[in-house]
Design an enzyme around this catalytic site. Structure first.
Site, PDB file in Angstrom:
ATOM      1  N   CYS A 119      38.064 -22.122  73.967  1.00 60.44           N
ATOM      2  CA  CYS A 119      37.144 -20.989  73.802  1.00 60.44           C
ATOM      3  C   CYS A 119      36.973 -20.141  75.060  1.00 60.44           C
ATOM      4  CB  CYS A 119      35.795 -21.457  73.268  1.00 60.44           C
ATOM      5  SG  CYS A 119      35.175 -22.959  74.003  1.00 60.44           S
ATOM      6  N   LYS A 209      29.469 -33.139  67.939  1.00 63.56           N
ATOM      7  CA  LYS A 209      29.024 -31.913  68.608  1.00 63.56           C
ATOM      8  C   LYS A 209      28.483 -30.973  67.547  1.00 63.56           C
ATOM      9  CE  LYS A 209      30.650 -28.149  71.594  1.00 63.56           C
ATOM     10  NZ  LYS A 209      31.797 -27.651  72.353  1.00 63.56           N
ATOM     11  N   GLU A 247      32.296 -38.708  61.409  1.00 62.21           N
ATOM     12  CA  GLU A 247      33.048 -37.966  62.435  1.00 62.21           C
ATOM     13  C   GLU A 247      33.425 -38.889  63.593  1.00 62.21           C
ATOM     14  OE1 GLU A 247      34.380 -35.457  63.800  1.00 62.21           O
ATOM     15  OE2 GLU A 247      34.030 -33.771  62.467  1.00 62.21           O
ATOM     16  N   LYS A 262      26.366 -34.190  71.486  1.00 59.66           N
ATOM     17  CA  LYS A 262      25.981 -32.935  72.132  1.00 59.66           C
ATOM     18  C   LYS A 262      25.310 -32.030  71.116  1.00 59.66           C
ATOM     19  CE  LYS A 262      27.908 -29.056  74.750  1.00 59.66           C
ATOM     20  NZ  LYS A 262      29.076 -28.365  75.244  1.00 59.66           N
ATOM     21  N   SER A 288      22.839 -26.753  78.325  1.00 61.95           N
ATOM     22  CA  SER A 288      22.279 -25.665  79.123  1.00 61.95           C
ATOM     23  C   SER A 288      20.913 -25.203  78.628  1.00 61.95           C
ATOM     24  CB  SER A 288      23.257 -24.495  79.146  1.00 61.95           C
ATOM     25  OG  SER A 288      23.541 -24.065  77.820  1.00 61.95           O
TER      26      SER A 288
HETATM   27 ZN   LIG Z   1      35.450 -24.640  72.551  1.00 62.87          ZN
END
Ligand SMILES: [Zn+2]
Length: 338
Positions: A119, A209, A247, A262, A288
Site C-alpha cells: 500500500c 487485522k 483467519e 491489529k 496510531s
Molecule cells: Zn497494506
C-alpha cells in the site's frame, strides 16, 4: 459481618509486586520506524507527536535512539521515492526498506522486522495490484466512479509478496511481517523464503487485522491511504470475532511463527481468544489512533500520558499478548528502565 476474606491484604505496598500477575518489560516492545526516500531531512508526523519520518541516511541514528531506551526490536516501514500501479519499488534491491535494513543490520544490534505490503508503493494506495477490470482506470484522481466490489487481485499480490519478502531477507531482515490480509500470503512468503535459503527467517503474520478507523494517523505517517474505496474487502469486519479464529488458523497452517492482532485496545477480546486457542507467541499492534487519542487528551491536560500509556500496554499484555508494537515503545521503555 464475615470478613474472613479481605483482598486488601495483598494490596499493601510490599506485597503488591509479589502477587502482580503481569509484567511489562522493554524487551516486550517493538518500535515502528518510518524511513522516507523522498526526503533528506527528518520530518515530524503531525498526527503522531514525537514521531517522524527519517531519510535513509538517518535510519541508523533513528534506530540507535530506540535501542538506547532498552527496546531491542524495530518494525520498518518505507516510503518509496516513486509509486506505480504494481508497487514495483517494494521489491527493488535498492528500495528504501532494503537499503535501510542493510545499514541498520550492519551497524546496530537491533532485531529488524520488516513490514511486507504494497500500500505504500502502489499509486492507488491499495495493498496489491488491482483486479483486471479496474486496471488502467484513473485511480489517483478520486478513482473509478463505480463502487469497487473487488479491489485487489489476491493471487497476483501473492507473487509480489514472495518477491518483497525475499528482497527483505536478502537485505538482512530478521523477521518478515506481512500485513495485507491476502488469502494465502503466509504460505506464499514461507515458500519464497525457503526456496531462497531463508528457512531461518520467521514470519509474524498480521493474522487478524481489522478494517479499523484507528489507522488514520498512520496513513499520514506512511502516506498509504487508498485513493479510492477502502480496505474492507480484504481486512476484517470489526463485528467479527469467530472469523478471526478461522483467519488465524489458516495462517498457522501456512507456517506463521507469530500471530498478530491489529488494532490492540478495541480488540482485546481477540487477543485473549488467540491466547486461549493457540500456543504461538501473540503480538498486538497498539496502532496510531490509539496513540494519537492519548496524546491529544494529554495535550489538553485531561490525562497523564505516562500513566495511561503504561496502563494501555499492561492491559494488552494482561489480555494475552507476548509482544506489543507501539508508538509508545521508547517512552514506556525509558520510564520502565529509570
Ligand atoms: Zn497494506
Amino acid at each position: 459481618m464475615d470478613l474472613t476474606h479481605r483482598p486488601r491484604r495483598l494490596r499493601q505496598d510490599r506485597v503488591r509486586g509479589l502477587v502482580s500477575e503481569t509484567s511489562l518489560e522493554p524487551a516486550d516492545l517493538i518500535a515502528p520506524v518510518f524511513v522516507d526516500a523522498t526526503t533528506d531531512e527528518r520530518r515530524p508526523i503531525e498526527t503522531m507527536p514525537g514521531h517522524e519520518r527519517v531519510p535513509i541516511d538517518e535510519a541508523v541514528a533513528r534506530v540507535e535512539e530506540v535501542l538506547e531506551t532498552g527496546v531491542e526490536a524495530v518494525m520498518l516501514f518505507g516510503i518509496p521515492e516513486s509509486k506505480d500501479p504494481e508497487g514495483t519499488r517494494a521489491w527493488a534491491a535498492d528500495g528504501v526498506v532494503q537499503e535501510a535494513t542493510r545499514r541498520i543490520t550492519a551497524e546496530t544490534d537491533a532485531y529488524v522486522i520488516t513490514d511486507v505490503c504494497l500500500c505504500e508503493y502502489t499509486d492507488h494506495g491499495h495493498c496489491g495490484p488491482l483486479e483486471e477490470e479496474l486496471r488502467g482506470e484513473d485511480v489517483t484522481e478520486g478513482g473509478p466512479a463505480c463502487d469497487p466490489i473487488r479491489t485487489v487481485d489476491n493471487d497476483a499480490t501473492l507473487e509480489a509478496l514472495d518477491r518483497i519478502a525475499v528482497s527483505h531477507a536478502e537485505a538482512g531482515a530478521d523477521m518478515i511481517a506481512p500485513s495485507g490480509m491476502m488469502d494465502g500470503m503466509v504460505a506464499a512468503i514461507r515458500e519464497g523464503l525457503d526456496r531462497e535459503g531463508f528457512e531461518h527467517v520467521p514470519i509474524m503474520s498480521y493474522a487478524a487485522k481489522y478494517e479499523s478507523a484507528f489507522y488514520g494517523p498512520f496513513r499520514d505517517a506512511a502516506d498509504g491511504a487508498p485513493a479510492f474505496g477502502d480496505r474492507r474487502h480484504y481486512q476484517m469486519d470489526p463485528a467479527n470475532a469467530r472469523e478471526a479464529m478461522r483467519e488465524v488458523r489458516l495462517d498457522v497452517e501456512q507456517g506463521a511463527d507469530v500471530l498478530m492482532v491489529k488494532p490492540a485496545l478495541p480488540y482485546l477480546d481477540i487477543v485473549a481468544d488467540l491466547r486461549r486457542e493457540f500456543d504461538h507467541p501473540v503480538a498486538a499492534y497498539n496502532v496510531s489512533g490509539e496513540y494519537a487519542m492519548l496524546q491529544a487528551a494529554a495535550e489538553k491536560g485531561w490525562l497523564d500520558l505516562e500513566d495511561v500509556a503504561h496502563e494501555s500496554l499492561l492491559s494488552i499484555k494482561r489480555a494475552g499478548a507476548d509482544l506489543i508494537l507501539t508508538y509508545f515503545a521508547e517512552d514506556v521503555a525509558a520510564a520502565l528502565s529509570s
